[in-house]
Design a protein around this motif. Structure first.
Motif, mmCIF file in Angstrom:
data_model
loop_
_atom_site.group_PDB
_atom_site.id
_atom_site.type_symbol
_atom_site.label_atom_id
_atom_site.label_comp_id
_atom_site.label_asym_id
_atom_site.label_seq_id
_atom_site.Cartn_x
_atom_site.Cartn_y
_atom_site.Cartn_z
ATOM 1 N N SER A 24 33.670 -11.081 0.230
ATOM 2 C CA SER A 24 34.348 -12.228 0.816
ATOM 3 C C SER A 24 34.852 -11.865 2.198
ATOM 4 O O SER A 24 35.049 -10.704 2.508
ATOM 5 N N VAL A 25 35.045 -12.887 3.013
ATOM 6 C CA VAL A 25 35.511 -12.658 4.374
ATOM 7 C C VAL A 25 36.847 -11.921 4.359
ATOM 8 O O VAL A 25 37.095 -11.017 5.140
ATOM 9 N N SER A 26 37.684 -12.273 3.411
ATOM 10 C CA SER A 26 39.006 -11.654 3.371
ATOM 11 C C SER A 26 38.936 -10.179 2.976
ATOM 12 O O SER A 26 39.849 -9.422 3.258
ATOM 13 N N GLY A 27 37.828 -9.797 2.361
ATOM 14 C CA GLY A 27 37.696 -8.414 1.924
ATOM 15 C C GLY A 27 37.217 -7.484 3.030
ATOM 16 O O GLY A 27 37.054 -6.306 2.818
ATOM 17 N N ARG A 28 36.991 -8.028 4.197
ATOM 18 C CA ARG A 28 36.500 -7.240 5.314
ATOM 19 C C ARG A 28 37.477 -6.195 5.794
ATOM 20 O O ARG A 28 38.685 -6.387 5.752
ATOM 21 N N LYS A 29 36.909 -5.159 6.349
ATOM 22 C CA LYS A 29 37.766 -4.184 7.005
ATOM 23 C C LYS A 29 38.169 -4.771 8.352
ATOM 24 O O LYS A 29 37.412 -5.523 8.952
ATOM 25 N N ALA A 30 39.339 -4.418 8.805
ATOM 26 C CA ALA A 30 39.783 -4.956 10.090
ATOM 27 C C ALA A 30 39.376 -4.032 11.232
ATOM 28 O O ALA A 30 40.164 -3.690 12.096
ATOM 29 N N CYS A 31 38.100 -3.623 11.201
ATOM 30 C CA CYS A 31 37.666 -2.634 12.178
ATOM 31 C C CYS A 31 37.565 -3.177 13.594
ATOM 32 O O CYS A 31 37.809 -2.460 14.556
ATOM 33 N N TYR A 32 37.165 -4.449 13.701
ATOM 34 C CA TYR A 32 37.033 -4.961 15.060
ATOM 35 C C TYR A 32 38.396 -5.030 15.749
ATOM 36 O O TYR A 32 38.526 -4.692 16.919
ATOM 37 N N ALA A 33 39.403 -5.399 14.993
ATOM 38 C CA ALA A 33 40.761 -5.450 15.552
ATOM 39 C C ALA A 33 41.137 -4.075 16.094
ATOM 40 O O ALA A 33 41.729 -3.942 17.177
ATOM 41 N N GLU A 34 40.753 -3.066 15.350
ATOM 42 C CA GLU A 34 41.027 -1.686 15.740
ATOM 43 C C GLU A 34 40.253 -1.333 17.019
ATOM 44 O O GLU A 34 40.801 -0.760 17.959
ATOM 45 N N LEU A 35 38.974 -1.703 17.030
ATOM 46 C CA LEU A 35 38.129 -1.410 18.188
ATOM 47 C C LEU A 35 38.669 -2.109 19.439
ATOM 48 O O LEU A 35 38.703 -1.536 20.523
ATOM 49 N N GLN A 36 39.098 -3.343 19.244
ATOM 50 C CA GLN A 36 39.667 -4.126 20.335
ATOM 51 C C GLN A 36 40.853 -3.399 20.971
ATOM 52 O O GLN A 36 40.959 -3.298 22.189
ATOM 53 N N LYS A 37 41.712 -2.890 20.096
ATOM 54 C CA LYS A 37 42.890 -2.153 20.570
ATOM 55 C C LYS A 37 42.469 -0.929 21.385
ATOM 56 O O LYS A 37 43.034 -0.627 22.431
ATOM 57 N N LEU A 38 41.455 -0.249 20.855
ATOM 58 C CA LEU A 38 40.995 0.962 21.537
ATOM 59 C C LEU A 38 40.349 0.621 22.882
ATOM 60 O O LEU A 38 40.583 1.300 23.875
ATOM 61 N N PHE A 39 39.539 -0.430 22.888
ATOM 62 C CA PHE A 39 38.909 -0.855 24.149
ATOM 63 C C PHE A 39 39.996 -1.231 25.172
ATOM 64 O O PHE A 39 39.876 -0.945 26.354
ATOM 65 N N GLU A 40 41.040 -1.864 24.681
ATOM 66 C CA GLU A 40 42.156 -2.242 25.561
ATOM 67 C C GLU A 40 42.800 -0.986 26.144
ATOM 68 O O GLU A 40 43.079 -0.915 27.343
ATOM 69 N N LYS A 41 42.955 0.004 25.299
ATOM 70 C CA LYS A 41 43.572 1.270 25.713
ATOM 71 C C LYS A 41 42.754 1.951 26.816
ATOM 72 O O LYS A 41 43.296 2.555 27.723
ATOM 73 N N TYR A 42 41.437 1.844 26.696
ATOM 74 C CA TYR A 42 40.568 2.518 27.678
ATOM 75 C C TYR A 42 39.958 1.521 28.657
ATOM 76 O O TYR A 42 38.910 1.777 29.236
ATOM 77 N N ARG A 43 40.577 0.383 28.811
ATOM 78 C CA ARG A 43 40.081 -0.677 29.700
ATOM 79 C C ARG A 43 39.646 -0.110 31.050
ATOM 80 O O ARG A 43 40.340 0.707 31.642
ATOM 81 N N GLY A 44 38.454 -0.556 31.493
ATOM 82 C CA GLY A 44 37.961 -0.128 32.803
ATOM 83 C C GLY A 44 37.303 1.246 32.800
ATOM 84 O O GLY A 44 36.795 1.704 33.818
#
Ligand code: MN
Length: 386
Positions: A24-44
């Motif tokens: 189910s969609v709710s059973g997904r890992k929240a990996c993209y949220a994590e990746l987003q945070k990391l991309f933000e951290k290394y922006r540019g």
């Protein structure tokens, strides 16, 4: 009225061959949220995405997806490989979609990168590790669908999902989080990415034969944006004359024993070795056949064989280990496979390879393998007509 019809889910409950229900969609890992945070951290920053081994469509398309997602955070990505793509199909993918892969050479400078990732490989060590460490390049993400190793990579994001048929399906999940309304079928970059990922999905799952519900779900997400004409061109099979000759041999020389087929393709060049499993697949398509063993002699040095089965009861790994046994020299099994549908073996010809009479060497190899094969499946060599 069916009460179930009231419960509408965004996920079509597809049934996998193993009977598992769709996640189910709710059973997904929240990996993209994590990746987003990391991309933000290394922006540019500059991101190095490393492909291990000869790049295959799954790996290439995932690297492209990471590049695409990173670009939303002004991250520049370099896709780095240590080997050229092996098959015609993989080269066609790279060429048709204009994917820029940098091939490693001694002078490659890792210091321009702030982060690196590895996709679609069980291996998280590379020959660049020392330089990456010295250059302070951070291990950002390790994303893969092979079995998890006992030791975990020291990446900031580790997403390993052995229950998926492809890494592309994992990246599609990230994309569907980033683009909940889907990709744009009018945006060339979206189309290019969707086409590459669809090819990655298809090639890692034997065109969806080995898909899990997650792979189907990923395909459903990509489908509206896929360029089918390009996909068809990329997937066009090109067979060398060497491989065609092997098919011919395999067909002509096949011996049918009930639901088993045993065949051989002759002496083949190392470059055509891939024709052996392809010949086995071809014979497996014969009506009434569920198990195939094909071998050939490669570069006059080894007997290489391929085993394919659709049988419910045969475990290829057990079968090959039981049938060929252990090498007296190395103490290791000559062959092995997975538990489901395929396996292979390689037996060194040793001093037999030095014999002048190649035909005789071939007959000996063939007879030995066929005899033990038939003995193993409980048949004598002369009862095949009965
Ligand atoms: Mn893969």
């Amino acid at each position: 009225m069916n009460p179930d019809s009231e419960i509408k889910s965004s996920v079509v409950p597809l049934k996998a061959s193993n009977g598992a229900a769709a996640h189910s969609v709710s059973g997904r890992k929240a990996c993209y949220a994590e990746l987003q945070k990391l991309f933000e951290k290394y922006r540019g920053g500059n991101h190095l995405v490393i492909l291990q081994g000869a790049p295959d469509p799954d790996a290439i398309s995932c690297a492209l997806a990471l590049e695409f997602l990173g670009a939303r955070f002004e991250i520049e990505t370099t896709i780095l490989a240590f080997q050229l793509p092996s098959h015609h199909e993989n080269r066609a993918l790279v060429k048709r979609l204009g994917i820029n892969i940098v091939y490693w050479e001694e002078g490659f400078d890792v210091n321009q990168y702030s982060i690196y990732s590895i996709v679609d490989s069980k291996r998280f060590t590379t020959k660049l590790d020392k330089r990456l460490e010295e250059g302070g390049v951070q291990f950002l993400a390790f994303i893969d669908h092979h079995r998890e190793d006992a030791t975990a990579p020291n990446a900031q994001l580790i997403d390993i999902r052995p229950q998926y048929g492809s890494t592309a399906a994992i990246l599609c999940e990230y994309l569907s989080d980033a683009f909940p309304k889907g990709l744009e079928s009018t945006d060339p970059d979206h189309v290019r990415l969707a086409t590459a990922l669809m090819h990655g999905l298809r090639s890692d799952t034997s065109t969806f034969l080995r898909s899990t519900p997650m792979d189907y779900e990923a395909a459903a997400f990509l489908a509206p944006s896929v360029d089918h004409r390009t996909l068809k061109m990329i997937e066009r099979k090109v067979l060398t004359s060497g491989v065609l000759g092997m098919f011919e041999n395999a067909l002509v020389r096949k011996r049918v024993h009930d639901n088993f087929i045993f065949s051989d393709v002759g002496y083949v060049r190392g470059a055509d070795r891939d024709g052996i499993p392809q010949a086995a697949e071809l014979l497996l398509a014969r009506e009434g056949t569920d198990t195939v063993l094909v071998f050939g002699i490669v570069d006059e040095k080894t007997i290489d064989g391929s085993f394919r089965t659709t049988s419910e009861t045969i475990n290829p790994d057990e079968f090959l280990k039981g049938f060929l046994g252990v090498s007296p020299e190395s103490g290791e099994y000559y062959g092995g496979g997975n538990i489901r549908d395929k396996g292979g073996f390689q037996i060194p010809l040793g001093f037999l390879g030095l014999f002048e009479d190649k035909n005789q060497v071939y007959s000996m190899a063939k007879e030995t393998i066929e005899k033990s094969f038939l003995a193993y499946i409980g048949k004598a060599i002369n009862d095949e007509e009965n």
